[in-house]
Each structure stands twice: as C-alpha cells, then as structure tokens.
Design a protein around this motif. Sequence first.
Motif, PDB file in Angstrom:
ATOM      1  N   GLY A  14     -52.539  82.515  19.796  1.00 49.34           N
ATOM      2  CA  GLY A  14     -51.306  81.794  20.087  1.00 49.34           C
ATOM      3  C   GLY A  14     -51.261  80.456  19.371  1.00 49.34           C
ATOM      4  O   GLY A  14     -50.232  80.071  18.796  1.00 49.34           O
ATOM      5  N   LYS A  15     -52.374  79.749  19.373  1.00 47.29           N
ATOM      6  CA  LYS A  15     -52.452  78.455  18.695  1.00 47.29           C
ATOM      7  C   LYS A  15     -52.360  78.621  17.176  1.00 47.29           C
ATOM      8  O   LYS A  15     -51.730  77.807  16.491  1.00 47.29           O
ATOM      9  CB  LYS A  15     -53.748  77.744  19.069  1.00 47.29           C
ATOM     10  CG  LYS A  15     -53.765  77.226  20.500  1.00 47.29           C
ATOM     11  CD  LYS A  15     -55.077  76.530  20.846  1.00 47.29           C
ATOM     12  CE  LYS A  15     -55.047  76.016  22.282  1.00 47.29           C
ATOM     13  NZ  LYS A  15     -56.335  75.399  22.672  1.00 47.29           N
ATOM     14  N   ALA A  16     -52.995  79.656  16.645  1.00 41.35           N
ATOM     15  CA  ALA A  16     -52.949  79.893  15.200  1.00 41.35           C
ATOM     16  C   ALA A  16     -51.523  80.157  14.734  1.00 41.35           C
ATOM     17  O   ALA A  16     -51.085  79.635  13.699  1.00 41.35           O
ATOM     18  CB  ALA A  16     -53.856  81.066  14.836  1.00 41.35           C
ATOM     19  N   ILE A  17     -50.788  80.948  15.506  1.00 41.79           N
ATOM     20  CA  ILE A  17     -49.394  81.235  15.144  1.00 41.79           C
ATOM     21  C   ILE A  17     -48.548  79.971  15.249  1.00 41.79           C
ATOM     22  O   ILE A  17     -47.724  79.688  14.371  1.00 41.79           O
ATOM     23  CB  ILE A  17     -48.832  82.356  16.031  1.00 41.79           C
ATOM     24  CG1 ILE A  17     -49.553  83.673  15.734  1.00 41.79           C
ATOM     25  CG2 ILE A  17     -47.325  82.514  15.810  1.00 41.79           C
ATOM     26  CD1 ILE A  17     -49.194  84.803  16.676  1.00 41.79           C
ATOM     27  N   ALA A  18     -48.742  79.201  16.316  1.00 36.65           N
ATOM     28  CA  ALA A  18     -47.991  77.959  16.476  1.00 36.65           C
ATOM     29  C   ALA A  18     -48.250  77.004  15.318  1.00 36.65           C
ATOM     30  O   ALA A  18     -47.319  76.383  14.777  1.00 36.65           O
ATOM     31  CB  ALA A  18     -48.357  77.294  17.803  1.00 36.65           C
ATOM     32  N   LYS A  19     -49.493  76.894  14.916  1.00 38.66           N
ATOM     33  CA  LYS A  19     -49.864  76.016  13.803  1.00 38.66           C
ATOM     34  C   LYS A  19     -49.201  76.493  12.515  1.00 38.66           C
ATOM     35  O   LYS A  19     -48.624  75.694  11.761  1.00 38.66           O
ATOM     36  CB  LYS A  19     -51.381  75.989  13.634  1.00 38.66           C
ATOM     37  CG  LYS A  19     -51.893  75.130  12.488  1.00 38.66           C
ATOM     38  CD  LYS A  19     -53.419  75.112  12.485  1.00 38.66           C
ATOM     39  CE  LYS A  19     -53.985  74.253  11.359  1.00 38.66           C
ATOM     40  NZ  LYS A  19     -53.766  74.863  10.036  1.00 38.66           N
ATOM     41  N   GLY A  20     -49.264  77.790  12.256  1.00 36.24           N
ATOM     42  CA  GLY A  20     -48.682  78.326  11.036  1.00 36.24           C
ATOM     43  C   GLY A  20     -47.177  78.141  10.974  1.00 36.24           C
ATOM     44  O   GLY A  20     -46.626  77.737   9.945  1.00 36.24           O
ATOM     45  N   VAL A  21     -46.503  78.415  12.094  1.00 36.80           N
ATOM     46  CA  VAL A  21     -45.039  78.308  12.123  1.00 36.80           C
ATOM     47  C   VAL A  21     -44.594  76.860  11.957  1.00 36.80           C
ATOM     48  O   VAL A  21     -43.649  76.567  11.208  1.00 36.80           O
ATOM     49  CB  VAL A  21     -44.474  78.900  13.431  1.00 36.80           C
ATOM     50  CG1 VAL A  21     -42.987  78.580  13.561  1.00 36.80           C
ATOM     51  CG2 VAL A  21     -44.687  80.407  13.470  1.00 36.80           C
ATOM     52  N   THR A  22     -45.266  75.923  12.633  1.00 34.09           N
ATOM     53  CA  THR A  22     -44.858  74.523  12.520  1.00 34.09           C
ATOM     54  C   THR A  22     -45.084  73.977  11.120  1.00 34.09           C
ATOM     55  O   THR A  22     -44.316  73.130  10.647  1.00 34.09           O
ATOM     56  CB  THR A  22     -45.616  73.639  13.537  1.00 34.09           C
ATOM     57  OG1 THR A  22     -47.039  73.828  13.386  1.00 34.09           O
ATOM     58  CG2 THR A  22     -45.218  73.973  14.959  1.00 34.09           C
ATOM     59  N   GLU A  23     -46.109  74.485  10.433  1.00 32.73           N
ATOM     60  CA  GLU A  23     -46.363  74.030   9.067  1.00 32.73           C
ATOM     61  C   GLU A  23     -45.413  74.679   8.062  1.00 32.73           C
ATOM     62  O   GLU A  23     -45.016  74.051   7.079  1.00 32.73           O
ATOM     63  CB  GLU A  23     -47.819  74.321   8.675  1.00 32.73           C
ATOM     64  CG  GLU A  23     -48.818  73.463   9.434  1.00 32.73           C
ATOM     65  CD  GLU A  23     -50.263  73.757   9.052  1.00 32.73           C
ATOM     66  OE1 GLU A  23     -50.485  74.619   8.170  1.00 32.73           O
ATOM     67  OE2 GLU A  23     -51.173  73.128   9.633  1.00 32.73           O
ATOM     68  N   ALA A  24     -45.023  75.921   8.327  1.00 35.62           N
ATOM     69  CA  ALA A  24     -44.148  76.641   7.397  1.00 35.62           C
ATOM     70  C   ALA A  24     -42.664  76.387   7.660  1.00 35.62           C
ATOM     71  O   ALA A  24     -41.845  76.466   6.744  1.00 35.62           O
ATOM     72  CB  ALA A  24     -44.437  78.137   7.464  1.00 35.62           C
ATOM     73  N   HIS A  25     -42.326  76.073   8.912  1.00 33.09           N
ATOM     74  CA  HIS A  25     -40.921  75.893   9.295  1.00 33.09           C
ATOM     75  C   HIS A  25     -40.808  74.636  10.162  1.00 33.09           C
ATOM     76  O   HIS A  25     -40.852  74.717  11.401  1.00 33.09           O
ATOM     77  CB  HIS A  25     -40.414  77.126  10.042  1.00 33.09           C
ATOM     78  CG  HIS A  25     -40.583  78.406   9.279  1.00 33.09           C
ATOM     79  ND1 HIS A  25     -39.690  78.817   8.302  1.00 33.09           N
ATOM     80  CD2 HIS A  25     -41.554  79.350   9.324  1.00 33.09           C
ATOM     81  CE1 HIS A  25     -40.096  79.960   7.794  1.00 33.09           C
ATOM     82  NE2 HIS A  25     -41.219  80.312   8.392  1.00 33.09           N
ATOM     83  N   ALA A  26     -40.647  73.527   9.521  1.00 34.54           N
ATOM     84  CA  ALA A  26     -40.689  72.229  10.207  1.00 34.54           C
ATOM     85  C   ALA A  26     -39.570  72.045  11.218  1.00 34.54           C
ATOM     86  O   ALA A  26     -39.692  71.229  12.152  1.00 34.54           O
ATOM     87  CB  ALA A  26     -40.634  71.100   9.173  1.00 34.54           C
TER      88      ALA A  26
END
Length: 271
Positions: A14-26
């Motif tokens: 869950g944290k990995a996905i959150a990190k990826g999404v916030t970095e890719a889609h600000a």
Amino acid sequence: MIKNIGILGFGYMGKAIAKGVTEAHADCNIFVYDKSKQKTENLFSSNIEKTSSCKELFTSANTIIFAVKPQDIDKTLEEINLFSSEIKIFGKNIISVIAGKSISLLAQKIKTNNICRFMPNIAAQSRYSTTAVSFHEKADEEFKNNAVLIAESIGKAFVIPEKQIAAFTALSGSAIAFVFQFIHALAMGGVKTGISYDDSLKISAEVLKGAYETLKDTGKKPMDLVTAVSSPAGTTIEGLSALEEKAFNSTVIDAVSASFNRAIEIENSLG
C-alpha cells in the motif's frame, strides 16, 4: 485522469503504491485506511490523507485499491457490506493486489464491473515493479486506462488475462527472489576469487543491469549474446560448462514451475 484514490491497507505494498502515485501524479489525492493506526502515523506526502474508517475511505475516493492481507479480505468485505446501503458502493472502481482472490469474487461482493487485479513484485518500492494487470471482462475503457497508469507509477505494467496470473506470479513475483539469489551467488564467487563481498555485490549488480540494457538495446535473444561472449577455449565457456554440469537451466525452469504450481494451489484455495 487519476484524481482521488483510496488505499485500503497501508502495509508494504500500500505504501509503495502511494509513493509511486504521488511521485508520478502530483495532482492526485490519496486517502488511506489501515486497521493498525500505527501504519498511517507517518505519511510521507502532503497529498496523502488518512481516514478514520473503511466507510470514510469509500466516501472519499472513487477508485479503491485493496491492499489488505488475504486472510483479512473476507472480514473487510463484510464491513463494506454493512455501510453499502448508506453510500454509493456499487459504482466504485476496485483494484486488488490481494493474492489468490479472483475478480469474480470481488465482483460478486461489490457488484461492479470496474474491477482489476494487480500482481506487483518487491521492486514496487523503487518504482521498478513488473506488474500484471487483469480486468473484469466488462470493465470500461476509462477505468482500464487509469488502472494501467496507476500500475505504471510503480514500474512496468503488463495487461494479461486473469488465467495467467499464477504464471506471472511465478515469473515475476517469485523469480525476482531467484535473481537476488543469483546476484548473491555471483558476489560469493567474487569473494572466492579474491574480491570483497561488498565490491563483488556492486560489480554483480552492474553486470546484471548491463545484461538487461544490452538485451533491450540490441533486441537480440539471450542465447545470441551468450554465443557472442563465448570465445573458443576461453574463460566464459569454461564457466558455462560448469553451469551446465550442475543443470543450471533445468534448475531455473524447475524453480519457476514449482512457484507456478504453488500459485495455482493458492488461487484455488482462496478463490
């Protein structure tokens, strides 16, 4: 466009996905909920907001990512059913990263066609996951596009039929551990020949990276490159002969097959 995402379960994936999404889609807002309040204490982005309940999570987001443990999903679905009459549940977009839980099961419980399964691997934490994406046969195109964008925020997405999930699990989710084991073995070989483990590990990792880039850039098959490196009576053919004596290829094939068989068992047992 990806706007509001809810993540149900804020453990490792869950944290990995959150990190990826916030970095890719600000501009994407992420809402998270985990029954363990400790897991949502330290949020690493201002775009991530914790919710106090599963109900609040479903109220806040239209796309919900199920990242709970497989043993917790039945209880979670029961909880969702309790408030399904109070808020609109049946129109939600559902993405599941739960091993062994089929699309048909989730569709039956949540009553929506916009459901897909992700099968990422441990490299999601560094945004290099190799992730399978499988959709409900009636999922709409907008949902499909957004789901792939979410998968691509943690690495490379491969859209496959759900019936191939077990095979993908073996080849990606499990096989990355085989690669780590191989890198360790290379490094230990370096130690045996006089290089420190730390230096051998760095060299081995770079060799693996170089091999991947060469495959990608040349478009050649692996065996073509093996042949190119192998000089007559040279060092490489001696090493390859040693691998062949230990049935290297057969052992790797058997390892993938064993992981596949276990993945099938899990799929069948959990539904």
